[in-house]
Design an enzyme around this catalytic site. Structure first.
Site, mmCIF file in Angstrom:
data_model
loop_
_atom_site.group_PDB
_atom_site.id
_atom_site.type_symbol
_atom_site.label_atom_id
_atom_site.label_comp_id
_atom_site.label_asym_id
_atom_site.label_seq_id
_atom_site.Cartn_x
_atom_site.Cartn_y
_atom_site.Cartn_z
ATOM 1 N N GLY A 1 -0.565 -6.063 6.136
ATOM 2 C CA GLY A 1 -0.280 -5.253 6.990
ATOM 3 C C GLY A 1 0.465 -4.143 5.838
ATOM 4 N N GLU A 2 1.274 -3.249 6.740
ATOM 5 C CA GLU A 2 1.667 -2.096 5.604
ATOM 6 C C GLU A 2 3.287 -2.310 5.625
ATOM 7 O OE1 GLU A 2 1.286 0.397 2.994
ATOM 8 O OE2 GLU A 2 3.471 0.434 3.992
ATOM 9 N N ASN B 1 -9.480 -9.113 -6.242
ATOM 10 C CA ASN B 1 -9.824 -10.215 -5.717
ATOM 11 C C ASN B 1 -10.967 -10.539 -4.443
ATOM 12 O OD1 ASN B 1 -8.271 -12.536 -6.393
ATOM 13 N ND2 ASN B 1 -6.287 -11.146 -5.049
ATOM 14 N N CYS C 1 -4.556 -12.129 0.608
ATOM 15 C CA CYS C 1 -3.627 -11.924 1.727
ATOM 16 C C CYS C 1 -5.380 -11.873 2.361
ATOM 17 C CB CYS C 1 -3.015 -11.302 1.899
ATOM 18 S SG CYS C 1 -1.302 -12.487 3.230
ATOM 19 N N SER D 1 1.239 1.423 -4.591
ATOM 20 C CA SER D 1 -0.427 1.059 -4.372
ATOM 21 C C SER D 1 -1.079 2.068 -4.534
ATOM 22 C CB SER D 1 -0.826 0.297 -3.033
ATOM 23 O OG SER D 1 -0.641 -1.014 -2.771
ATOM 24 N N LEU D 2 -1.443 2.779 -5.936
ATOM 25 C CA LEU D 2 -2.646 3.722 -6.453
ATOM 26 C C LEU D 2 -3.727 3.793 -6.197
ATOM 27 C CD1 LEU D 2 -0.628 6.870 -7.201
ATOM 28 C CD2 LEU D 2 -0.670 5.815 -9.700
ATOM 29 N N HIS D 3 -3.895 3.015 -7.496
ATOM 30 C CA HIS D 3 -5.444 2.448 -7.286
ATOM 31 C C HIS D 3 -6.627 3.747 -7.928
ATOM 32 C CE1 HIS D 3 -3.952 -0.709 -5.447
ATOM 33 N NE2 HIS D 3 -4.239 -0.800 -4.157
ATOM 34 N N SER E 1 6.226 -3.992 -0.956
ATOM 35 C CA SER E 1 4.267 -2.807 -1.414
ATOM 36 C C SER E 1 4.550 -1.978 -0.171
ATOM 37 C CB SER E 1 3.763 -3.840 -1.907
ATOM 38 O OG SER E 1 2.741 -3.695 -2.697
ATOM 39 N N CYS F 1 6.266 -14.460 -0.561
ATOM 40 C CA CYS F 1 4.469 -13.159 -0.452
ATOM 41 C C CYS F 1 4.089 -13.363 1.689
ATOM 42 C CB CYS F 1 3.675 -13.349 -0.693
ATOM 43 S SG CYS F 1 2.501 -11.843 -0.835
ATOM 44 N N CYS G 1 -7.801 0.717 3.472
ATOM 45 C CA CYS G 1 -8.356 -0.182 2.153
ATOM 46 C C CYS G 1 -9.455 -0.272 1.447
ATOM 47 C CB CYS G 1 -7.057 -0.444 1.473
ATOM 48 S SG CYS G 1 -5.818 0.828 1.029
ATOM 49 N N CYS H 1 -3.935 -4.577 9.777
ATOM 50 C CA CYS H 1 -3.788 -3.533 8.784
ATOM 51 C C CYS H 1 -4.776 -2.390 9.418
ATOM 52 C CB CYS H 1 -4.012 -3.381 7.114
ATOM 53 S SG CYS H 1 -2.194 -2.425 6.489
ATOM 54 N N GLU I 1 -0.513 -14.603 7.677
ATOM 55 C CA GLU I 1 -0.415 -15.359 6.070
ATOM 56 C C GLU I 1 0.475 -15.133 5.839
ATOM 57 O OE1 GLU I 1 -3.613 -14.820 4.648
ATOM 58 O OE2 GLU I 1 -5.425 -14.617 5.714
ATOM 59 N N CYS J 1 -10.028 -4.650 0.903
ATOM 60 C CA CYS J 1 -8.797 -5.166 1.542
ATOM 61 C C CYS J 1 -9.266 -6.062 2.407
ATOM 62 C CB CYS J 1 -7.519 -4.502 1.489
ATOM 63 S SG CYS J 1 -6.163 -5.473 2.643
HETATM 64 N N1 SAH Z 1 0.327 -2.089 2.245
HETATM 65 C C1 SAH Z 1 1.077 -2.843 1.396
HETATM 66 C C2 SAH Z 1 0.654 -3.827 0.548
HETATM 67 C C3 SAH Z 1 -0.607 -4.315 0.314
HETATM 68 S S1 SAH Z 1 -0.958 -6.296 -0.075
HETATM 69 C C4 SAH Z 1 0.075 -2.273 0.137
HETATM 70 O O1 SAH Z 1 -0.769 -0.952 0.640
HETATM 71 O O2 SAH Z 1 1.077 -2.107 -0.899
HETATM 72 C C5 SAH Z 1 -0.311 -6.034 -2.101
HETATM 73 C C6 SAH Z 1 -1.502 -4.845 -2.756
HETATM 74 O O3 SAH Z 1 -2.466 -5.928 -3.071
HETATM 75 C C7 SAH Z 1 -1.935 -4.034 -2.501
HETATM 76 O O4 SAH Z 1 -1.959 -3.129 -3.734
HETATM 77 C C8 SAH Z 1 -3.196 -4.341 -2.327
HETATM 78 O O5 SAH Z 1 -3.278 -2.965 -2.976
HETATM 79 C C9 SAH Z 1 -3.365 -4.874 -3.284
HETATM 80 N N2 SAH Z 1 -4.729 -5.786 -2.467
HETATM 81 C C10 SAH Z 1 -5.387 -5.565 -0.823
HETATM 82 N N3 SAH Z 1 -6.421 -6.296 -1.213
HETATM 83 C C11 SAH Z 1 -7.179 -7.131 -2.615
HETATM 84 C C12 SAH Z 1 -7.678 -8.085 -3.221
HETATM 85 N N4 SAH Z 1 -9.126 -8.201 -2.713
HETATM 86 N N5 SAH Z 1 -7.901 -7.580 -4.285
HETATM 87 C C13 SAH Z 1 -7.076 -6.977 -5.109
HETATM 88 N N6 SAH Z 1 -5.527 -6.543 -4.397
HETATM 89 C C14 SAH Z 1 -5.611 -6.402 -3.462
#
Ligand code: SAH
Length: 361
Positions: A171-172, A302, A345, A226-228, A203, A114, A125, A121, A101, A128
């Site tokens: 993907g990463e 999301n 995505c 992406s810290l979280h 990212s 994007c 996470c 991936c 996508e 995701c």
């Molecule tokens: N692998 C990369 C790119 C991922 S997508 C990374 O980890 O950064 C970009 C961002 O969207 C990341 O911070 C990812 O954690 C976040 N993301 C993925 N799925 C999501 C969801 N369902 N809701 C909100 N953010 C999401």
């Protein structure tokens, strides 16, 4: 040399996936000068041509010969969705039938693409959609470029350009860094898409060695990590790969990136209701990032079908933002774009892959 000299029986190899020296040799075999390589690539990258037929300054016979050996674009548009806010989403079918996508977000004067870097991936996470079935393979540099070309071709004005790229699709990116860098190198060319490194955000889940490599390139890419979560215990629950790296190493690598490039790092933080959105966690995050010149990008979760996570309540979100701001951090909440077309995505691909196959006629 890997020269496609006879027409393939399967899908034709994509032009953007051919190394320039391969193409030069292909043209030389046909008595054509080396400048043809630049000419053909420019048609696709800058001229919006999606077939050889449109390349009006090439001899007609040569256009036919090219079309028998290569695909001007190797991906096919499986779905094209447009949201009310003019966000476009493409589901692209690759030559091996895998799907990826990519999304075009239009907020004048910005036109942001994007893009994905892998099929699936491997980071896992927990919230995701892209990683639910693991990683299948890396995208080639040509497949990464084609997403940009196809999204740019959707922009309205014929001279329309993309203004920004965010590598935040499936993907990463740092797990496929060589192909990504090869694609982004072309992107910056004036004969290409004309988007310089300063307008490109990469990212990452946080792969320290790769962050350092990116820093050492001396390019002006913008890094988003992406810290979280602000501690290893919580982060490992949300981002399982954290178990192998740990926050300290990731933050040290991000600090190194800032030192080397002078570019402020963005920390992404998905707000998962009841999991990482409470005031204590916000304070811990503030303390962790306070001494850094960091920017925080909060992303309310999301929804992903089948996953148990929820968005934060408006109150929890407001308190979280307030805590970070009071600590002097620069904070933004990511706007939701194209929500009715599953613009987050990985979701559309899952949906289409789960659809029953069309009945045979
Ligand atoms: N692998 C990369 C790119 C991922 S997508 C990374 O980890 O950064 C970009 C961002 O969207 C990341 O911070 C990812 O954690 C976040 N993301 C993925 N799925 C999501 C969801 N369902 N809701 C909100 N953010 C999401």
């Amino acid at each position: 040399m890997n020269l496609p000299t006879t027409p393939a029986t399967g899908p034709l190899p994509a032009l953007l996936d051919q190394p320039p020296e391969t193409l030069r040799a292909w043209f030389a075999d046909r008595g054509q000068p080396a400048l043809r390589v630049k000419q053909v690539r420019r048609w696709i990258l800058a001229g919006r041509a999606d077939s050889f037929d449109q390349m009006s300054d090439l001899p007609r016979e040569l256009r036919g010969e090219l079309a028998r050996h290569f695909a001007a674009l190797g991906t096919r548009v499986e779905r094209h969705l447009v949201a009310k806010d003019d966000t476009h989403k493409l589901l692209l079918r690759l030559s091996d039938d895998r799907m990826i996508e990519c999304v075009l977000i239009q907020e004048p004067p910005r036109r942001t693409a994007c893009i994905s870097t892998q099929v699936g991936c491997g980071m896992g996470c927990v919230f995701c959609a892209s990683g639910l079935n693991g990683v299948v393979r890396n995208l080639t540099a040509g497949e990464i470029l084609e997403q940009l070309v196809r999204l740019r071709n959707l922009t309205a004005a014929p001279d329309g350009r993309l203004s920004n790229i965010v590598v935040m699709g499936m993907g990463e990116p740092l797990a496929n860094l060589d192909n990504l860098l090869e694609a982004l190198e072309v992107t910056g060319h004036k004969d290409g898409l004309g988007i310089g490194a300063r307008h490109i955000t990469i990212s990452t889940v946080g792969l320290p060695a790769k962050i350092r490599r990116l820093a050492d390139l001396g390019k002006q890419y913008h890094l988003a990590v992406s810290l979280h979560a602000p501690n290893d215990l919580l982060r490992t629950r949300i981002v399982p790969t954290n178990e192998m790296t740990g926050l300290d190493e990731i933050l040290a690598a991000a600090d190194y990136f800032f030192e080397k490039t002078g570019r402020q790092v963005t920390y992404e933080y998905v707000l998962l209701g009841g999991l990482n959105d409470n005031p204590r966690t916000a304070r811990e995050l503030a303390t962790l990032l306070q001494r850094r010149k960091a920017h925080v990008n909060l992303i309310p979760f999301n929804d992903v079908e089948g996953l148990p996570y929820v968005r934060p309540t408006p109150e929890a979100q407001a308190t979280f933002i307030d805590t970070l701001k009071r600590a002097g951090l620069s904070v933004k909440v990511r706007k939701r774009k194209g929500s009715e077309i599953d613009a987050a995505c990985g979701q559309l691909r899952r949906k289409v892959e789960q659809e029953p196959a069309p009945a045979a006629v």
